[in-house]
Motif scaffolding. Structure first.
Motif, PDB file in Angstrom:
ATOM      1  N   GLU A  99       0.845  -1.181  -0.040  1.00 38.96           N
ATOM      2  CA  GLU A  99      -0.058  -0.097  -0.255  1.00 38.96           C
ATOM      3  C   GLU A  99       0.740   1.377   0.129  1.00 38.96           C
ATOM      4  O   GLU A  99       0.542   2.239  -0.690  1.00 38.96           O
ATOM      5  N   LEU A 100       1.958   1.194   0.739  1.00 39.33           N
ATOM      6  CA  LEU A 100       2.856   2.320   0.784  1.00 39.33           C
ATOM      7  C   LEU A 100       3.327   2.735  -0.542  1.00 39.33           C
ATOM      8  O   LEU A 100       3.618   3.945  -1.046  1.00 39.33           O
ATOM      9  N   MET A 101       3.993   1.566  -1.284  1.00 41.06           N
ATOM     10  CA  MET A 101       4.623   1.848  -2.556  1.00 41.06           C
ATOM     11  C   MET A 101       3.415   2.106  -3.703  1.00 41.06           C
ATOM     12  O   MET A 101       3.879   2.871  -4.419  1.00 41.06           O
ATOM     13  N   GLU A 102       2.514   1.614  -3.448  1.00 36.96           N
ATOM     14  CA  GLU A 102       1.109   2.034  -4.315  1.00 36.96           C
ATOM     15  C   GLU A 102       1.006   3.465  -4.339  1.00 36.96           C
ATOM     16  O   GLU A 102       0.468   4.198  -5.321  1.00 36.96           O
ATOM     17  N   GLU A 103       0.943   3.866  -3.118  1.00 39.33           N
ATOM     18  CA  GLU A 103       0.489   5.252  -2.751  1.00 39.33           C
ATOM     19  C   GLU A 103       1.382   6.245  -2.952  1.00 39.33           C
ATOM     20  O   GLU A 103       1.315   7.256  -3.559  1.00 39.33           O
ATOM     21  N   GLY A 105       5.179   5.755  -3.818  1.00 39.31           N
ATOM     22  CA  GLY A 105       6.093   5.203  -4.721  1.00 39.31           C
ATOM     23  C   GLY A 105       7.538   5.500  -4.136  1.00 39.31           C
ATOM     24  O   GLY A 105       7.957   5.142  -3.148  1.00 39.31           O
ATOM     25  N   SER A 106       8.393   6.372  -4.972  1.00 41.26           N
ATOM     26  CA  SER A 106       9.809   6.543  -4.666  1.00 41.26           C
ATOM     27  C   SER A 106       9.949   7.353  -3.311  1.00 41.26           C
ATOM     28  O   SER A 106      10.988   7.110  -2.804  1.00 41.26           O
ATOM     29  N   LEU A 107       9.116   8.195  -2.829  1.00 39.22           N
ATOM     30  CA  LEU A 107       8.881   8.814  -1.412  1.00 39.22           C
ATOM     31  C   LEU A 107       9.299   7.719  -0.466  1.00 39.22           C
ATOM     32  O   LEU A 107       9.851   7.831   0.527  1.00 39.22           O
ATOM     33  N   ALA A 108       8.205   6.703  -0.496  1.00 41.29           N
ATOM     34  CA  ALA A 108       8.254   5.428   0.319  1.00 41.29           C
ATOM     35  C   ALA A 108       9.671   4.896   0.356  1.00 41.29           C
ATOM     36  O   ALA A 108      10.199   4.336   1.470  1.00 41.29           O
ATOM     37  N   VAL A 109      10.281   4.580  -0.721  1.00 41.73           N
ATOM     38  CA  VAL A 109      11.483   4.009  -0.767  1.00 41.73           C
ATOM     39  C   VAL A 109      12.423   4.562  -0.500  1.00 41.73           C
ATOM     40  O   VAL A 109      13.419   4.090   0.561  1.00 41.73           O
ATOM     41  N   ASN A 110      12.612   5.890  -0.506  1.00 35.83           N
ATOM     42  CA  ASN A 110      13.614   6.725  -0.057  1.00 35.83           C
ATOM     43  C   ASN A 110      13.404   6.735   1.489  1.00 35.83           C
ATOM     44  O   ASN A 110      14.662   6.974   2.179  1.00 35.83           O
ATOM     45  N   HIS A 111      12.621   6.959   2.014  1.00 35.69           N
ATOM     46  CA  HIS A 111      12.313   7.030   3.649  1.00 35.69           C
ATOM     47  C   HIS A 111      12.674   5.786   4.173  1.00 35.69           C
ATOM     48  O   HIS A 111      13.203   5.569   5.338  1.00 35.69           O
ATOM     49  N   MET A 112      12.091   4.651   3.521  1.00 35.35           N
ATOM     50  CA  MET A 112      12.743   3.289   3.967  1.00 35.35           C
ATOM     51  C   MET A 112      13.991   3.189   4.072  1.00 35.35           C
ATOM     52  O   MET A 112      14.780   2.717   5.143  1.00 35.35           O
ATOM     53  N   VAL A 113      14.748   3.541   3.035  1.00 33.99           N
ATOM     54  CA  VAL A 113      16.279   3.380   2.918  1.00 33.99           C
ATOM     55  C   VAL A 113      16.870   4.107   4.157  1.00 33.99           C
ATOM     56  O   VAL A 113      17.697   3.698   4.895  1.00 33.99           O
TER      57      VAL A 113
END
Length: 138
Positions: A99-103, A105-113
């Motif tokens: 759901e995070l990736m779908e909504e 995208g790259s913002l969620a990936v950056n924050h996760m890293v």
């Protein structure tokens, strides 16, 4: 089973369930065998006195949500989790991540890293290994 109301500010199983629901689920997961309402009630560690009917209502709601299964006959129903704690956490984290990736995208990936480095630097290495494995497979 998909949890409808993930609580960001809560901890543990309270993120997925109400406090009493979480206690019931943890008891059933810890015991690792079907239990009756009376057995669950006897196992609850609370400062409040809870009635049989309260626990019955909570457990039947967990059945409706798909978290528990119910077997037996009217006066001797047994309840057990529909999946192990590990399966539940794996499925819920996968659903939340999706759901995070779908909504976002790259913002969620950056924050996760960014969070990976803060929480545990070894998680970055695990991510790198996963990416290398994925690249080999594609």
């Amino acid at each position: 089973m998909k949890i409808q109301n993930f609580k960001v500010g809560a901890t543990g199983m309270d993120r997925f369930f109400g406090p009493l629901e979480a206690q019931v689920m943890n008891i059933l997961w810890d015991m690792d065998h079907p239990m009756t309402i009376k057995e669950v009630l006897a196992s609850l560690q609370t400062t409040k006195t809870l009635s049989f009917n309260t626990i019955m209502t909570v457990m039947n709601r967990l059945v409706e949500k798909g978290a528990l299964t119910k077997t037996g006959e009217s006066r001797s129903f047994h309840y057990e989790p529909s999946e192990s704690r590990e399966q539940f956490l794996n499925n819920q984290s996968r659903e939340l991540t999706h759901e995070l990736m779908e909504e976002f995208g790259s913002l969620a990936v950056n924050h996760m890293v960014d969070v990976l480095e803060e929480v545990d630097p070894q998680l970055i290495r695990a991510l790198e290994d996963k990416i290398k494995q994925w690249k080999k497979e594609t």
